[in-house]
Design a protein around this motif. Structure first.
Motif, PDB file in Angstrom:
ATOM      1  N   PRO A  88       0.839  -1.222   0.000  1.00 59.73           N
ATOM      2  CA  PRO A  88       0.000   0.000   0.000  1.00 59.73           C
ATOM      3  C   PRO A  88       0.863   1.257   0.000  1.00 59.73           C
ATOM      4  O   PRO A  88       1.908   1.291   0.659  1.00 59.73           O
ATOM      5  CB  PRO A  88      -0.793  -0.105   1.299  1.00 59.73           C
ATOM      6  CG  PRO A  88      -0.026  -1.015   2.168  1.00 59.73           C
ATOM      7  CD  PRO A  88       0.776  -1.913   1.293  1.00 59.73           C
ATOM      8  N   GLU A  89       0.432   2.238  -0.733  1.00 65.20           N
ATOM      9  CA  GLU A  89       1.172   3.502  -0.779  1.00 65.20           C
ATOM     10  C   GLU A  89       0.234   4.654  -0.496  1.00 65.20           C
ATOM     11  O   GLU A  89      -0.960   4.591  -0.818  1.00 65.20           O
ATOM     12  CB  GLU A  89       1.810   3.677  -2.160  1.00 65.20           C
ATOM     13  CG  GLU A  89       3.060   2.853  -2.292  1.00 65.20           C
ATOM     14  CD  GLU A  89       3.817   3.135  -3.576  1.00 65.20           C
ATOM     15  OE1 GLU A  89       3.252   3.814  -4.449  1.00 65.20           O
ATOM     16  OE2 GLU A  89       4.963   2.682  -3.677  1.00 65.20           O
ATOM     17  N   ILE A  90       0.776   5.679   0.083  1.00 68.24           N
ATOM     18  CA  ILE A  90      -0.063   6.857   0.353  1.00 68.24           C
ATOM     19  C   ILE A  90       0.561   8.095  -0.286  1.00 68.24           C
ATOM     20  O   ILE A  90       1.774   8.202  -0.369  1.00 68.24           O
ATOM     21  CB  ILE A  90      -0.261   7.086   1.874  1.00 68.24           C
ATOM     22  CG1 ILE A  90       1.079   7.086   2.608  1.00 68.24           C
ATOM     23  CG2 ILE A  90      -1.193   6.085   2.478  1.00 68.24           C
ATOM     24  CD1 ILE A  90       0.993   7.501   4.056  1.00 68.24           C
ATOM     25  N   THR A  91      -0.314   8.962  -0.759  1.00 65.67           N
ATOM     26  CA  THR A  91       0.162  10.234  -1.318  1.00 65.67           C
ATOM     27  C   THR A  91      -0.400  11.345  -0.456  1.00 65.67           C
ATOM     28  O   THR A  91      -1.610  11.382  -0.199  1.00 65.67           O
ATOM     29  CB  THR A  91      -0.357  10.417  -2.759  1.00 65.67           C
ATOM     30  OG1 THR A  91      -0.345   9.140  -3.389  1.00 65.67           O
ATOM     31  CG2 THR A  91       0.495  11.370  -3.544  1.00 65.67           C
ATOM     32  N   ILE A  92       0.494  12.202  -0.006  1.00 64.05           N
ATOM     33  CA  ILE A  92       0.042  13.283   0.875  1.00 64.05           C
ATOM     34  C   ILE A  92      -0.004  14.599   0.098  1.00 64.05           C
ATOM     35  O   ILE A  92       0.993  15.049  -0.436  1.00 64.05           O
ATOM     36  CB  ILE A  92       0.956  13.419   2.107  1.00 64.05           C
ATOM     37  CG1 ILE A  92       1.012  12.088   2.866  1.00 64.05           C
ATOM     38  CG2 ILE A  92       0.466  14.526   3.034  1.00 64.05           C
ATOM     39  CD1 ILE A  92       1.939  12.062   4.055  1.00 64.05           C
ATOM     40  N   ILE A 105      -4.740  12.813   2.577  1.00 61.43           N
ATOM     41  CA  ILE A 105      -3.996  11.595   2.269  1.00 61.43           C
ATOM     42  C   ILE A 105      -4.806  10.696   1.337  1.00 61.43           C
ATOM     43  O   ILE A 105      -5.964  10.382   1.624  1.00 61.43           O
ATOM     44  CB  ILE A 105      -3.622  10.825   3.562  1.00 61.43           C
ATOM     45  CG1 ILE A 105      -2.883  11.764   4.533  1.00 61.43           C
ATOM     46  CG2 ILE A 105      -2.766   9.610   3.243  1.00 61.43           C
ATOM     47  CD1 ILE A 105      -2.533  11.156   5.864  1.00 61.43           C
ATOM     48  N   LEU A 139      -6.286  -0.909   7.787  1.00 61.48           N
ATOM     49  CA  LEU A 139      -5.302   0.017   7.222  1.00 61.48           C
ATOM     50  C   LEU A 139      -5.996   1.216   6.561  1.00 61.48           C
ATOM     51  O   LEU A 139      -5.549   2.361   6.710  1.00 61.48           O
ATOM     52  CB  LEU A 139      -4.462  -0.738   6.187  1.00 61.48           C
ATOM     53  CG  LEU A 139      -3.001  -0.307   6.044  1.00 61.48           C
ATOM     54  CD1 LEU A 139      -2.297  -0.322   7.373  1.00 61.48           C
ATOM     55  CD2 LEU A 139      -2.283  -1.224   5.059  1.00 61.48           C
ATOM     56  N   ILE A 142      -7.095   3.447   9.246  1.00 61.76           N
ATOM     57  CA  ILE A 142      -5.929   4.101   9.871  1.00 61.76           C
ATOM     58  C   ILE A 142      -5.490   5.296   9.020  1.00 61.76           C
ATOM     59  O   ILE A 142      -5.180   6.365   9.547  1.00 61.76           O
ATOM     60  CB  ILE A 142      -4.753   3.100  10.031  1.00 61.76           C
ATOM     61  CG1 ILE A 142      -5.030   2.171  11.211  1.00 61.76           C
ATOM     62  CG2 ILE A 142      -3.428   3.826  10.253  1.00 61.76           C
ATOM     63  CD1 ILE A 142      -4.006   1.074  11.392  1.00 61.76           C
ATOM     64  N   ILE A 143      -5.510   5.103   7.707  1.00 59.92           N
ATOM     65  CA  ILE A 143      -5.095   6.193   6.806  1.00 59.92           C
ATOM     66  C   ILE A 143      -6.049   7.395   6.946  1.00 59.92           C
ATOM     67  O   ILE A 143      -5.632   8.540   7.030  1.00 59.92           O
ATOM     68  CB  ILE A 143      -5.011   5.700   5.343  1.00 59.92           C
ATOM     69  CG1 ILE A 143      -3.835   4.727   5.215  1.00 59.92           C
ATOM     70  CG2 ILE A 143      -4.867   6.850   4.360  1.00 59.92           C
ATOM     71  CD1 ILE A 143      -3.791   3.915   3.954  1.00 59.92           C
ATOM     72  N   ALA A 145      -7.863   8.005   9.619  1.00 61.70           N
ATOM     73  CA  ALA A 145      -7.624   8.574  10.968  1.00 61.70           C
ATOM     74  C   ALA A 145      -6.389   9.467  10.956  1.00 61.70           C
ATOM     75  O   ALA A 145      -6.376  10.528  11.588  1.00 61.70           O
ATOM     76  CB  ALA A 145      -7.460   7.461  11.987  1.00 61.70           C
ATOM     77  N   ALA A 146      -5.364   9.031  10.225  1.00 58.42           N
ATOM     78  CA  ALA A 146      -4.128   9.826  10.165  1.00 58.42           C
ATOM     79  C   ALA A 146      -4.416  11.194   9.557  1.00 58.42           C
ATOM     80  O   ALA A 146      -3.937  12.208  10.054  1.00 58.42           O
ATOM     81  CB  ALA A 146      -3.079   9.094   9.338  1.00 58.42           C
ATOM     82  N   GLU A 149      -6.655  13.186  12.125  1.00 62.75           N
ATOM     83  CA  GLU A 149      -5.950  13.541  13.367  1.00 62.75           C
ATOM     84  C   GLU A 149      -4.800  14.515  13.111  1.00 62.75           C
ATOM     85  O   GLU A 149      -4.513  15.368  13.955  1.00 62.75           O
ATOM     86  CB  GLU A 149      -5.475  12.275  14.089  1.00 62.75           C
ATOM     87  CG  GLU A 149      -6.659  11.579  14.743  1.00 62.75           C
ATOM     88  CD  GLU A 149      -6.331  10.289  15.458  1.00 62.75           C
ATOM     89  OE1 GLU A 149      -5.139   9.961  15.605  1.00 62.75           O
ATOM     90  OE2 GLU A 149      -7.282   9.604  15.863  1.00 62.75           O
ATOM     91  N   THR A 150      -4.168  14.391  11.954  1.00 65.76           N
ATOM     92  CA  THR A 150      -3.111  15.373  11.636  1.00 65.76           C
ATOM     93  C   THR A 150      -3.734  16.746  11.438  1.00 65.76           C
ATOM     94  O   THR A 150      -3.186  17.757  11.904  1.00 65.76           O
ATOM     95  CB  THR A 150      -2.356  14.974  10.349  1.00 65.76           C
ATOM     96  OG1 THR A 150      -2.011  13.617  10.443  1.00 65.76           O
ATOM     97  CG2 THR A 150      -1.106  15.796  10.160  1.00 65.76           C
TER      98      THR A 150
END
Lengths: 233, 106
Positions: A88-92, A105, A139, A142-143, A145-146, A149-150
């Protein structure tokens, strides 16, 4: 501070300008703080829901993994976990909420099909698939939530900074400026009173001098008119 | 720039995430947590490829004060703790400090 300022009209005008600017800044910052808190409240509700989802998914995922471990054995589960080749990859990216840059995200490759997992279908059981599914779902939450929460952390930081600025203006700068203004006004009034008193004194002195001069003149003119009389005698 | 999710914890905790495809896993067995967890977290925080750090809320207790503060306030990567309920990961304290009320109170 009041003792450091020069009691002049120019200084008073400058302080008046600074008070006006500080009051305007104080009002604007107060509005910003209130706006940020309102935005924060919206995010807070969202964060609570997301957190609930994360906890629920974590519990489910743990239960399913424990089940897979119990049925297939720890080694089989670890073996399947090591075989994964899709990650899995994330782009911010970022977006702006009232001047606060918060992340956005986006994820890819979190949810996978059975054939994308790489551990094969024959060697593993459905328990492992279910556990993998549950963890993929965890997951994803979680992404989310991240992200939320950020955003909350960033907004809280901005709220704290704005609050500190508002308080500094309200309880430090503005009282100091007002104190300095009062000090200058008092000093100027005192100077004015002194000036009036001085002028009155000068006027009185002048009048006295004039009176004395007139009297002297009268005296001298009196003596000159009397002189011929005395001369006649 | 694409980033990855990192998971730090005991092998039992990380296995599930590896099943979901997470590559960056720091395995720290329970008995080594008091000594090794700080280093593992610091290493992960310094890794530029990591966008999200996942930790168990109970494991936060093993972290030293400075590392705990660093991970709790870190935005990139950002921390997500599991099992601590709402307001975990220092968020509750931050809310209390900034707003003045415990908004995470149910």
């Amino acid at each position: 501070m009041a003792q450091d300022v020069k009691p002049t009209r120019k200084e008073l005008m400058e302080i008046d300008d600074r008070i006006e600017l500080s009051e305007r800044g104080h009002d604007t910052l107060e509005q910003k703080r209130d706006g940020l808190i309102m935005e924060f409240m919206d995010i807070l509700d969202q964060a609570k829901d997301v957190r609930e989802q994360v906890d629920e998914n974590y519990e489910t995922a743990q239960r399913k993994l424990d089940l897979a471990r119990a049925m297939e054995g720890d080694i089989a589960v670890r073996g399947a976990a090591s075989a994964l080749d899709e990650h899995p990859e994330i782009t911010i990216q970022s977006k702006n909420i009232m001047g606060v840059v918060v992340p956005q995200i986006e994820s890819s490759g979190v949810k996978k099909d059975l054939d994308q997992r790489g551990y094969g279908v024959m060697g593993t059981s459905a328990r492992i698939d279910e556990a993998a599914d549950a963890y993929e779902e965890l997951l994803e939450s979680i992404i989310l939530a991240a992200e939320v929460e950020t955003a909350m952390k960033e907004m809280l930081e901005e709220i704290e900074t704005t609050k500190r600025r508002v308080n500094a203006l309200e309880f430090k700068l503005l009282p100091e400026l007002n104190e300095a203004k009062d000090y200058i006004e008092q000093k100027l009034e005192e100077q004015e009173r002194e000036e009036i008193f001085r002028l009155k004194k000068i006027k009185a002195k002048k009048e006295e001098e004039e009176r004395a001069a007139v009297e002297e003149e009268a005296e001298t003119s009196g003596s000159t008119t009397e002189e011929p009389i005395t001369a006649d005698d | 720039m694409s980033r990855e999710v990192a998971v730090i914890g005991s092998p039992e905790f990380t296995t599930g995430f590896r099943l979901a495809g997470v590559r960056k896993c720091e395995n720290v067995p329970d008995d080594e947590k008091p000594t090794d967890l700080d280093d593992a977290v610091t290493r992960t925080l310094e890794d530029e490829d990591v966008g999200i750090v996942v930790l168990r809320d109970e494991d936060m207790e093993y972290l030293s004060r400075s590392v705990r503060e660093a991970v709790e306030t870190s935005v990139e990567p950002t921390l997500v703790t599991l099992g601590g309920g709402a307001g975990s990961g220092g968020l509750r304290e931050q809310i209390k400090r900034a707003i003045g009320i415990d908004l995470m109170d149910e």
